[in-house]
Design a protein around this motif. Structure first.
Motif, PDB file in Angstrom:
ATOM      1  N   GLU A 245     -22.228 -47.071  -7.663  1.00  0.00           N
ATOM      2  CA  GLU A 245     -21.184 -46.637  -8.580  1.00  0.00           C
ATOM      3  C   GLU A 245     -19.979 -46.071  -7.837  1.00  0.00           C
ATOM      4  OE1 GLU A 245     -19.704 -46.039 -12.564  1.00  0.00           O
ATOM      5  OE2 GLU A 245     -21.140 -47.351 -11.557  1.00  0.00           O
ATOM      6  N   SER A 246     -20.182 -45.610  -6.613  1.00  0.00           N
ATOM      7  CA  SER A 246     -19.076 -45.044  -5.834  1.00  0.00           C
ATOM      8  C   SER A 246     -17.960 -46.062  -5.606  1.00  0.00           C
ATOM      9  CB  SER A 246     -19.588 -44.531  -4.486  1.00  0.00           C
ATOM     10  OG  SER A 246     -19.936 -45.610  -3.625  1.00  0.00           O
ATOM     11  N   ARG A 247     -18.281 -47.366  -5.707  1.00  0.00           N
ATOM     12  CA  ARG A 247     -17.286 -48.409  -5.429  1.00  0.00           C
ATOM     13  C   ARG A 247     -16.535 -48.867  -6.678  1.00  0.00           C
ATOM     14  NH1 ARG A 247     -21.803 -52.238  -2.825  1.00  0.00           N
ATOM     15  NH2 ARG A 247     -22.675 -50.818  -1.269  1.00  0.00           N
ATOM     16  N   ARG A 248     -16.842 -48.296  -7.834  1.00  0.00           N
ATOM     17  CA  ARG A 248     -16.324 -48.841  -9.090  1.00  0.00           C
ATOM     18  C   ARG A 248     -14.812 -49.076  -9.057  1.00  0.00           C
ATOM     19  NH1 ARG A 248     -17.434 -49.403 -14.244  1.00  0.00           N
ATOM     20  NH2 ARG A 248     -19.483 -48.437 -14.095  1.00  0.00           N
ATOM     21  N   THR A 249     -14.045 -48.069  -8.696  1.00  0.00           N
ATOM     22  CA  THR A 249     -12.585 -48.175  -8.747  1.00  0.00           C
ATOM     23  C   THR A 249     -12.070 -49.283  -7.848  1.00  0.00           C
ATOM     24  OG1 THR A 249     -12.433 -45.804  -9.188  1.00  0.00           O
ATOM     25  CG2 THR A 249     -10.427 -46.905  -8.470  1.00  0.00           C
ATOM     26  N   ALA A 250     -12.749 -49.516  -6.730  1.00  0.00           N
ATOM     27  CA  ALA A 250     -12.274 -50.509  -5.762  1.00  0.00           C
ATOM     28  C   ALA A 250     -12.722 -51.926  -6.086  1.00  0.00           C
ATOM     29  CB  ALA A 250     -12.771 -50.132  -4.358  1.00  0.00           C
ATOM     30  N   ARG A 251     -13.583 -52.100  -7.069  1.00  0.00           N
ATOM     31  CA  ARG A 251     -14.176 -53.415  -7.326  1.00  0.00           C
ATOM     32  C   ARG A 251     -13.310 -54.325  -8.185  1.00  0.00           C
ATOM     33  NH1 ARG A 251     -19.109 -53.050 -10.244  1.00  0.00           N
ATOM     34  NH2 ARG A 251     -19.480 -55.205  -9.635  1.00  0.00           N
ATOM     35  N   THR A 252     -12.308 -53.772  -8.837  1.00  0.00           N
ATOM     36  CA  THR A 252     -11.423 -54.589  -9.659  1.00  0.00           C
ATOM     37  C   THR A 252      -9.964 -54.210  -9.397  1.00  0.00           C
ATOM     38  OG1 THR A 252     -11.632 -53.007 -11.493  1.00  0.00           O
ATOM     39  CG2 THR A 252     -13.095 -54.927 -11.524  1.00  0.00           C
ATOM     40  N   SER A 253      -9.085 -55.198  -9.614  1.00  0.00           N
ATOM     41  CA  SER A 253      -7.650 -54.951  -9.478  1.00  0.00           C
ATOM     42  C   SER A 253      -7.130 -54.290 -10.746  1.00  0.00           C
ATOM     43  CB  SER A 253      -6.926 -56.283  -9.251  1.00  0.00           C
ATOM     44  OG  SER A 253      -7.005 -57.072 -10.436  1.00  0.00           O
ATOM     45  N   LEU A 254      -5.863 -53.956 -10.749  1.00  0.00           N
ATOM     46  CA  LEU A 254      -5.257 -53.345 -11.930  1.00  0.00           C
ATOM     47  C   LEU A 254      -5.288 -54.283 -13.128  1.00  0.00           C
ATOM     48  CD1 LEU A 254      -2.157 -51.571 -10.310  1.00  0.00           C
ATOM     49  CD2 LEU A 254      -4.303 -50.529 -11.061  1.00  0.00           C
ATOM     50  N   THR A 255      -5.384 -55.586 -12.865  1.00  0.00           N
ATOM     51  CA  THR A 255      -5.447 -56.574 -13.945  1.00  0.00           C
ATOM     52  C   THR A 255      -6.884 -56.936 -14.310  1.00  0.00           C
ATOM     53  OG1 THR A 255      -5.246 -58.368 -12.331  1.00  0.00           O
ATOM     54  CG2 THR A 255      -3.215 -57.556 -13.358  1.00  0.00           C
ATOM     55  N   GLY A 256      -7.865 -56.242 -13.696  1.00  0.00           N
ATOM     56  CA  GLY A 256      -9.261 -56.484 -14.037  1.00  0.00           C
ATOM     57  C   GLY A 256      -9.921 -57.603 -13.257  1.00  0.00           C
ATOM     58  N   ASP A 257      -9.254 -58.092 -12.226  1.00  0.00           N
ATOM     59  CA  ASP A 257      -9.830 -59.172 -11.426  1.00  0.00           C
ATOM     60  C   ASP A 257     -10.810 -58.629 -10.391  1.00  0.00           C
ATOM     61  OD1 ASP A 257      -8.524 -61.365 -12.630  1.00  0.00           O
ATOM     62  OD2 ASP A 257      -6.680 -60.886 -11.545  1.00  0.00           O
ATOM     63  N   LEU A 258     -11.792 -59.444 -10.065  1.00  0.00           N
ATOM     64  CA  LEU A 258     -12.851 -59.064  -9.135  1.00  0.00           C
ATOM     65  C   LEU A 258     -12.332 -58.958  -7.707  1.00  0.00           C
ATOM     66  CD1 LEU A 258     -15.903 -58.759  -8.360  1.00  0.00           C
ATOM     67  CD2 LEU A 258     -15.987 -61.267  -8.267  1.00  0.00           C
ATOM     68  N   ILE A 259     -12.749 -57.882  -7.017  1.00  0.00           N
ATOM     69  CA  ILE A 259     -12.454 -57.720  -5.587  1.00  0.00           C
ATOM     70  C   ILE A 259     -13.791 -57.619  -4.859  1.00  0.00           C
ATOM     71  CG2 ILE A 259     -11.352 -56.311  -3.816  1.00  0.00           C
ATOM     72  CD1 ILE A 259      -9.432 -55.264  -5.932  1.00  0.00           C
ATOM     73  N   LEU A 260     -14.040 -58.541  -3.926  1.00  0.00           N
ATOM     74  CA  LEU A 260     -15.300 -58.543  -3.189  1.00  0.00           C
ATOM     75  C   LEU A 260     -15.402 -57.325  -2.273  1.00  0.00           C
ATOM     76  CD1 LEU A 260     -15.669 -62.303  -2.171  1.00  0.00           C
ATOM     77  CD2 LEU A 260     -16.596 -61.120  -4.169  1.00  0.00           C
ATOM     78  N   LEU A 261     -16.634 -57.009  -1.888  1.00  0.00           N
ATOM     79  CA  LEU A 261     -16.890 -55.843  -1.043  1.00  0.00           C
ATOM     80  C   LEU A 261     -16.048 -55.878   0.225  1.00  0.00           C
ATOM     81  CD1 LEU A 261     -18.574 -53.298  -0.363  1.00  0.00           C
ATOM     82  CD2 LEU A 261     -20.297 -54.826   0.617  1.00  0.00           C
ATOM     83  N   GLU A 262     -15.957 -57.039   0.855  1.00  0.00           N
ATOM     84  CA  GLU A 262     -15.247 -57.128   2.132  1.00  0.00           C
ATOM     85  C   GLU A 262     -13.749 -56.885   1.984  1.00  0.00           C
ATOM     86  OE1 GLU A 262     -14.639 -61.387   3.542  1.00  0.00           O
ATOM     87  OE2 GLU A 262     -16.237 -61.655   2.068  1.00  0.00           O
ATOM     88  N   ASP A 263     -13.209 -57.069   0.778  1.00  0.00           N
ATOM     89  CA  ASP A 263     -11.768 -56.923   0.557  1.00  0.00           C
ATOM     90  C   ASP A 263     -11.401 -55.619  -0.133  1.00  0.00           C
ATOM     91  OD1 ASP A 263     -11.273 -59.513   1.607  1.00  0.00           O
ATOM     92  OD2 ASP A 263     -11.862 -60.403  -0.312  1.00  0.00           O
TER      93      ASP A 263
END
Length: 418
Positions: A245-263
């Motif tokens: 859960e610590s990664r929640r904010t970083a997992r999506t862009s402002l438009t709700g798109d998926l961001i992979l762990l490496e990025d």
């Protein structure tokens, strides 16, 4: 009555309801033995509190007062209904003789634990366990749960009604299991919390990647179980949920798109959750009685220590997946291990393992397996194979953010091919 005092009383009652209503409800279930009657009695008690506390003042123990009033309200209700339904006589007698002493806080906490074990009884289906836990332990509405799992509210309501009827008709005991039963029964509770968290962390379908209310409720339940029953795997599960859960904010862009762990921008990770999770991981590992949840937490902890994907200790990640495969072997765990192998030994080694897994057939309809293969083929320059795998993943995916991500990857491949 001074309007300011009246407002303060109403605010206090509302605050107690928000913070304590589910524990009060759990105690009323112990005293009453009926889910629906306990819910009705609890709401009546809170309604009475606003009026009576305005007149008589706030009691020394508001929670105990609410439970006592709720019990008497239930007795009155049962007495009225007994005139028309003789089968309620036994329940009426039970209410008249039940113990209402809740002066010890741990009694109330035990009631909450009893409620969790009742909702997660193994005789209920997994779907019923999850629905009943979210409704009765967490207090989510039928509409909220139905929306989270993308099913019609009437369908969800019937699922809950059937589960309650089974508990009543089968006389499922409202209690924490005996020590001999505890390992199996606790496992059912932990599996239910794990399932709730997974649906919140990565929704199985729908327009959004995550469902915050579900993952937060799962963490709250995890904390409750650890507080009341500090088993090593309960601690490990809580650690895993906090780490993920610590990664929640970083997992999506402002438009709700998926961001992979490496990025992901790792500066956005919740460091408080990570710090707490690391402490819990060490605590669980030190017991030497841990299982799959603790190992998953340990994997997440290794990721949390790295400043980038390249800086990740991939040999340790693979070693932990080897351990997880021994503790709880599954094709999905094998797939995750294959991705880690690709990062440790090279993309070709990972691709070969994924091809072996897919050839076995278990993950033929699992979109993430085809997406993982597509990614490794893309990195290796195998454009045709990557395109085929992305198309297969797109045919299977049910979640919109993941669909958009896969479509962008496929579009980039097509442009590269041109």
């Amino acid at each position: 009555m001074n309007e300011n005092i009246a407002s303060q009383i109403r605010d206090l009652v509302n605050d107690i309801y928000c913070k304590e209503s589910r524990s009060i409800f759990a105690t009323l279930i112990r005293l009453i033995g009926d889910f629906d009657l306990a819910e009705e009695a609890m709401h009546e008690a809170f309604a009475v509190a606003i009026k009576q506390w305005l007149r008589d003042g706030i009691p020394a123990n508001p929670k105990a007062w609410l439970v006592s009033v709720g019990r008497f309200k239930a007795i009155d209700t049962i007495r009225r209904r007994t005139r028309f339904d003789a089968s309620l006589a036994e329940l009426s007698q039970h209410l008249n003789t039940s113990d209402t002493n809740i002066t010890e806080e741990e009694d109330v906490e035990d009631d909450r634990l009893r409620l969790i074990f009742t909702c997660c009884h193994p005789s209920l289906s997994r779907e019923a366990q999850v629905a009943l836990t979210l409704r009765e332990v967490c207090g989510l509405t039928t509409e909220e749960i139905a929306s989270a799992f993308l099913i019609a509210p009437p369908t969800l309501a019937q699922r809950i009604v059937r589960a309650k009827a089974k508990i009543r008709d089968a006389r499922i005991p409202y209690q924490v299991p005996e020590i001999a039963e505890l390992p199996y029964r606790l496992d059912t509770v932990l599996q239910t919390i794990y399932l709730v968290f997974n649906e919140g962390y990565a929704a199985s379908s729908g327009t959004v990647l995550t469902r915050t209310e579900l993952s937060e409720e799962a963490i709250r339940l995890g904390r409750l179980v650890v507080e009341l029953l500090p088993d090593a795997e309960a601690i490990g599960l809580l650690a895993m949920m906090l780490m993920q859960e610590s990664r929640r904010t970083a997992r999506t862009s402002l438009t709700g798109d998926l961001i992979l762990l490496e990025d992901q921008d790792r500066s956005l990770w919740n460091q408080a959750y990570i710090a707490e999770g690391r402490v819990l991981v060490r605590q669980a590992l030190s017991s030497l009685q841990f299982g799959s949840y603790t190992i998953q937490a340990a994997i997440a902890a290794v990721h949390s220590e790295a400043t980038s994907a390249e800086a990740t200790d991939w040999p340790q990640i693979v070693a932990l997946y080897d351990l997880l495969m021994r503790a709880e072997p599954s094709p999905v765990v094998d797939l995750n291990r294959a991705v880690a192998v690709a990062m440790r030994d090279g993309f070709l080694a990972g691709l070969q393992r994924i091809d072996t897994i897919l050839s076995q057939g278990d993950l033929a309809d699992y979109h993430l397996a085809h997406a993982a293969k597509a990614d490794l083929c893309r990195r290796l320059g195998r454009v045709t194979e990557a395109r085929e795998s992305y198309q297969r993943a797109l045919a299977l995916v049910k979640q919109e953010p993941e669909r958009r991500f896969l479509e962008k990857r496929l579009q980039a491949l097509n442009q590269k091919d041109i």
